[in-house]
Design a protein around this motif. Structure first.
Motif, PDB file in Angstrom:
ATOM      1  N   ARG A  50       0.768  -1.206   0.102  1.00 48.45           N
ATOM      2  CA  ARG A  50      -0.002  -0.009   0.053  1.00 48.45           C
ATOM      3  C   ARG A  50       0.870   1.334   0.114  1.00 48.45           C
ATOM      4  O   ARG A  50       1.871   1.414   0.711  1.00 48.45           O
ATOM      5  CB  ARG A  50      -0.874  -0.155   1.159  1.00 48.45           C
ATOM      6  N   LYS A  51       0.467   2.273  -0.906  1.00 47.23           N
ATOM      7  CA  LYS A  51       1.358   3.453  -1.045  1.00 47.23           C
ATOM      8  C   LYS A  51       2.645   3.111  -1.620  1.00 47.23           C
ATOM      9  O   LYS A  51       3.480   4.168  -1.587  1.00 47.23           O
ATOM     10  CB  LYS A  51       1.409   4.456   0.065  1.00 47.23           C
ATOM     11  N   SER A 142       2.998   8.502   3.549  1.00 53.41           N
ATOM     12  CA  SER A 142       2.067   8.734   2.327  1.00 53.41           C
ATOM     13  C   SER A 142       0.811   8.253   3.049  1.00 53.41           C
ATOM     14  O   SER A 142      -0.380   8.602   2.483  1.00 53.41           O
ATOM     15  CB  SER A 142       2.714   7.891   1.221  1.00 53.41           C
ATOM     16  N   ASP A 143       0.921   6.929   3.696  1.00 51.17           N
ATOM     17  CA  ASP A 143      -0.192   6.288   4.282  1.00 51.17           C
ATOM     18  C   ASP A 143      -0.987   7.118   5.128  1.00 51.17           C
ATOM     19  O   ASP A 143      -2.266   7.431   5.101  1.00 51.17           O
ATOM     20  CB  ASP A 143       0.231   5.125   5.133  1.00 51.17           C
ATOM     21  N   THR A 145      -1.124  10.655   4.951  1.00 50.87           N
ATOM     22  CA  THR A 145      -1.403  11.668   4.079  1.00 50.87           C
ATOM     23  C   THR A 145      -2.865  11.047   3.490  1.00 50.87           C
ATOM     24  O   THR A 145      -3.832  11.942   3.356  1.00 50.87           O
ATOM     25  CB  THR A 145      -0.372  12.037   3.122  1.00 50.87           C
ATOM     26  N   GLN A 146      -2.888   9.929   3.074  1.00 47.17           N
ATOM     27  CA  GLN A 146      -4.137   9.561   2.413  1.00 47.17           C
ATOM     28  C   GLN A 146      -5.215   9.411   3.270  1.00 47.17           C
ATOM     29  O   GLN A 146      -6.367   9.683   3.189  1.00 47.17           O
ATOM     30  CB  GLN A 146      -3.951   7.852   1.843  1.00 47.17           C
ATOM     31  N   TYR A 149      -6.434  12.916   4.042  1.00 46.54           N
ATOM     32  CA  TYR A 149      -7.360  13.551   3.109  1.00 46.54           C
ATOM     33  C   TYR A 149      -8.758  12.918   3.139  1.00 46.54           C
ATOM     34  O   TYR A 149      -9.506  13.614   3.071  1.00 46.54           O
ATOM     35  CB  TYR A 149      -6.685  13.551   1.743  1.00 46.54           C
ATOM     36  N   ASN A 150      -8.601  11.588   3.337  1.00 42.28           N
ATOM     37  CA  ASN A 150     -10.039  10.886   3.314  1.00 42.28           C
ATOM     38  C   ASN A 150     -10.871  11.297   4.488  1.00 42.28           C
ATOM     39  O   ASN A 150     -11.947  11.702   4.399  1.00 42.28           O
ATOM     40  CB  ASN A 150      -9.773   9.243   3.626  1.00 42.28           C
ATOM     41  N   SER A 256      -5.261  11.844  -6.518  1.00 51.33           N
ATOM     42  CA  SER A 256      -4.782  11.378  -5.099  1.00 51.33           C
ATOM     43  C   SER A 256      -3.388  10.591  -5.115  1.00 51.33           C
ATOM     44  O   SER A 256      -2.952  10.216  -4.152  1.00 51.33           O
ATOM     45  CB  SER A 256      -5.846  10.361  -4.716  1.00 51.33           C
ATOM     46  N   LYS A 257      -2.962  10.718  -6.225  1.00 50.06           N
ATOM     47  CA  LYS A 257      -1.566   9.885  -6.439  1.00 50.06           C
ATOM     48  C   LYS A 257      -0.468  11.152  -6.385  1.00 50.06           C
ATOM     49  O   LYS A 257      -0.436  12.172  -7.586  1.00 50.06           O
ATOM     50  CB  LYS A 257      -1.444   9.040  -7.446  1.00 50.06           C
ATOM     51  N   ARG A 259       0.405  13.367  -3.885  1.00 54.64           N
ATOM     52  CA  ARG A 259      -0.259  14.612  -3.018  1.00 54.64           C
ATOM     53  C   ARG A 259       1.132  15.032  -2.014  1.00 54.64           C
ATOM     54  O   ARG A 259       1.799  14.329  -1.702  1.00 54.64           O
ATOM     55  CB  ARG A 259      -1.221  14.066  -2.026  1.00 54.64           C
TER      56      ARG A 259
END
Ligand code: PPS
Length: 294
Positions: A50-51, A142-143, A145-146, A149-150, A256-257, A259
């Motif tokens: 993931r990420k 990165s994880d 950050t995702q 944002y969610n 979303s990729k 960011r």
């Protein structure tokens, strides 16, 4: 005036005759089977992380004429509610392909799933797996950050990175994003079921900076002719990443990729680097390969 075409099979024939299926991506959007194609269980799976850059890897491999890719993450081997639906359900989610094409799906959650290695092995013990990894600390950020944002998008409260990662003055090693970056721990489980030469590791940091050499290594691993070219990529200054030029179209990955990440306190960064150092060394030994992670 011509009669309306009602027969699905006839429509299929007409479309193929006028070349409506000449473009790979049109195969998938049209839910009609182009003559001579069928849906195949993947011969290769991008198992994570993931990420790590799994979407970029999949989209870039899709340039290759001998590769077709599943449009969405399937979560067959890591989600019990999907696994019980059986292999025919899994196959039904794959795109149509010709006999000379390899089908690839990507589900980043497989790498850290306790069940996925055995289940994939049960399906095909000689399958070729792709694993894309990046610096474990960068991956944690990165994880975060995702998820950040969610949560913002769904109007949920958010926390600073440092407040999640540090608890009572010490590194919160229970944080899921940290757990997912323990590559040695997860890899050990895969190596119980697969030999090292069945798992090709893509360097996610290199794929960002210079995608072509990483993709050429994958072509060789999959025994495919070299078809992906430097002309298939162009650097997009606004996005700050390479984008894809293929089939006469230019496209970048979803917003979303890639960011921007938050600026993290340097002491916290150092704590993360030093926590991962031992795990990274163990991982390099396991896979007989070093990476220039912190
Ligand atoms: N060419 C290109 N364009 C955009 N983004 C790129 C590209 N190559 C690699 N990456 C990196 O891919 C990271 C997202 O990884 P994944 O696709 O594996 O994420 S996910 O697990 O499916 O959510 C994403 O992470 P973030 O930078 O944190 O957004 C990117 O760094």
């Amino acid at each position: 005036q011509r009669a309306p075409v009602e027969n699905g099979a006839l429509l299929e024939t007409l479309k193929s005759q006028v070349g409506l299926f000449s473009n790979k991506s049109e195969h998938y959007s049209a839910q009609v089977r182009p003559p001579g194609t069928s849906r195949q269980i993947p011969q290769t799976i991008i198992i994570g992380v993931r990420k790590g850059g799994t979407r970029a890897l999949l989209e870039m491999l899709d340039i290759h004429p001998n590769i077709v890719v599943a449009a969405t993450e399937v979560h067959f081997f890591d989600w019990d509610e999907n696994y019980v639906k059986g292999i025919d359900w899994y196959r039904s989610l794959m795109p149509f392909s010709y006999g000379n094409q390899i089908t690839i799906e990507k589900t980043p959650g497989y790498f850290t799933s306790p069940q996925a290695p055995e289940r994939i092995h049960d399906m095909n013990s000689s399958i070729k797996l792709l694993l894309i990894l990046r610096d474990p600390t960068e991956r944690v950020i990165s994880d975060y950050t995702q998820v950040y944002y969610n949560r913002v998008e769904s109007h949920k409260p958010v926390q600073l990175f440092e407040d999640i990662v540090i608890k009572n003055g010490a590194l919160n090693t229970k944080y899921k994003a940290i757990q997912r970056s323990l590559y040695d721990v997860h890899m050990e489980k895969w190596l119980k079921h697969f030999s090292l030469d069945q798992i090709h590791i893509v360097d996610g940091n290199t794929l960002i900076k210079d995608p072509l050499p990483e993709l050429q290594k994958v072509e060789r691993f999959l025994n495919l002719p070299s078809r992906i070219m430097s002309s298939n990529f162009y650097f997009n200054q606004t996005k700050g990443f390479y984008c894809i030029r293929s089939d006469g179209r230019e496209r970048c990955l979803h917003e979303s990729k890639g960011r921007p990440h938050p600026l993290v306190n340097t002491t916290v960064l150092e704590q993360l680097y030093s926590y991962f150092r031992e795990h990274n060394a163990k991982f390099y030994q396991m896979v007989n390969h070093s990476f220039d992670w912190h």
